[in-house]
Design an enzyme around this catalytic site. Sequence first.
Site, PDB file in Angstrom:
ATOM      1  N   ASP A  81      -8.020  24.854 -11.183  1.00 12.38           N
ATOM      2  CA  ASP A  81      -7.650  24.536  -9.797  1.00 12.38           C
ATOM      3  C   ASP A  81      -6.125  24.383  -9.657  1.00 12.38           C
ATOM      4  O   ASP A  81      -5.473  23.812 -10.538  1.00 12.38           O
ATOM      5  CB  ASP A  81      -8.357  23.212  -9.441  1.00 12.38           C
ATOM      6  CG  ASP A  81      -8.272  22.841  -7.977  1.00 12.38           C
ATOM      7  OD1 ASP A  81      -8.176  23.753  -7.140  1.00 12.38           O
ATOM      8  OD2 ASP A  81      -8.317  21.629  -7.678  1.00 12.38           O
ATOM      9  N   GLY A 208     -11.422  17.229   0.167  1.00 13.98           N
ATOM     10  CA  GLY A 208     -12.755  16.862   0.652  1.00 13.98           C
ATOM     11  C   GLY A 208     -13.074  15.381   0.602  1.00 13.98           C
ATOM     12  O   GLY A 208     -14.067  14.945   1.187  1.00 13.98           O
TER      13      GLY A 208
HETATM   14  P1  13P Z   1      -9.416  15.354  -2.809  1.00 11.08           P
HETATM   15  O1  13P Z   1      -8.806  14.731  -4.037  1.00 11.08           O
HETATM   16  O2  13P Z   1      -8.779  14.909  -1.561  1.00 11.08           O
HETATM   17  O3  13P Z   1     -10.891  15.220  -2.796  1.00 11.08           O
HETATM   18  O4  13P Z   1      -9.087  16.922  -2.904  1.00 11.08           O
HETATM   19  C1  13P Z   1      -9.578  17.656  -3.980  1.00 11.08           C
HETATM   20  C2  13P Z   1      -9.072  19.050  -3.934  1.00 11.08           C
HETATM   21  O5  13P Z   1      -8.919  19.635  -2.893  1.00 11.08           O
HETATM   22  C3  13P Z   1      -8.766  19.690  -5.219  1.00 11.08           C
HETATM   23  O6  13P Z   1      -8.213  20.943  -5.088  1.00 11.08           O
END
Ligand code: 13P
Length: 280
Positions: A81, A208
């Site tokens: 990610d 999210g």
């Molecule tokens: P949050 O940490 O706000 O849930 O976001 C996670 C995210 O988008 C990882 O790429």
Amino acid sequence: MYALTLPQLLEQVKRPGAAVAFNFISLDDMLGIVKAAEVESVPVIIQVTQAALAHVGIDYMAAVGMAAARRARVPVCLHLDHATDFALIMQGIKLGFSSVMIDASALAYEENVKATRRVVDVAHSVGVSVEAELGRIGGREDNAMGDGPDWLTDPDQAEQFIAETGVDALAPSVGTAHGIYTGTPAVRFDLIRAIAVRVDKPLVLHGGSDLPDEVVREAIRSGIRKFNVGTDLRIAHARSLKKMFDSVGDVSASHALAARQTGIEAVCEEARKKIRMCRV
Ligand code: 13P
């Protein structure tokens, strides 16, 4: 089972509907996330950010992810990610990540296209999927600051970006931010819908955590197919440990062992909530 690419995994998620992509930072996170997906009987994306890897190294995290994908009784996609470093992405592909994100969204449009295209060319030649970001999503990926400006994604440019890069999934900026929200997030469902009609690739909602259920469901009904969650798992984990140690009022080796199980269960419970939130 081996790790699936993002398109392979999403083939198993009915429309409208989204798979949850959970960020992990430890083995205990991973155990809690996979348990949640198994109990809820859903395919799951497990992902790790470039910054989270920095603590232990990508080889360690890849090994944890590969073991989880092999052992899980549900389909798993192992995703890198928010990677900005081309060399790290190449290393991730060699180590077994079945999907990668190249985040060149801080660059100008043409530079973003060039950096994304470079990753797509290599990744696709070895059967690995690619997610990219267009526009800038606010907040910070690895903590809960929720700061930084947002630049919303233009639907026409999104269509052009897909054609020019060949990415498998797009993370647009539609009003969410990473971390805990300082006010009520104004998620632009109209923008998600406008992008979804122009882009025939899965759309990813970043940031999210801390979103009301109904906001998440409406985002999914509007076209989101991958829903990213990190911060809420960290908080659930930390809270569970605080509660446990507050209640026992002491520390010992057996408490340390019990704390691991407490943490795994807390991550599992929170992950199950997010999975159920995605049932629209
Ligand atoms: P949050 O940490 O706000 O849930 O976001 C996670 C995210 O988008 C990882 O790429």
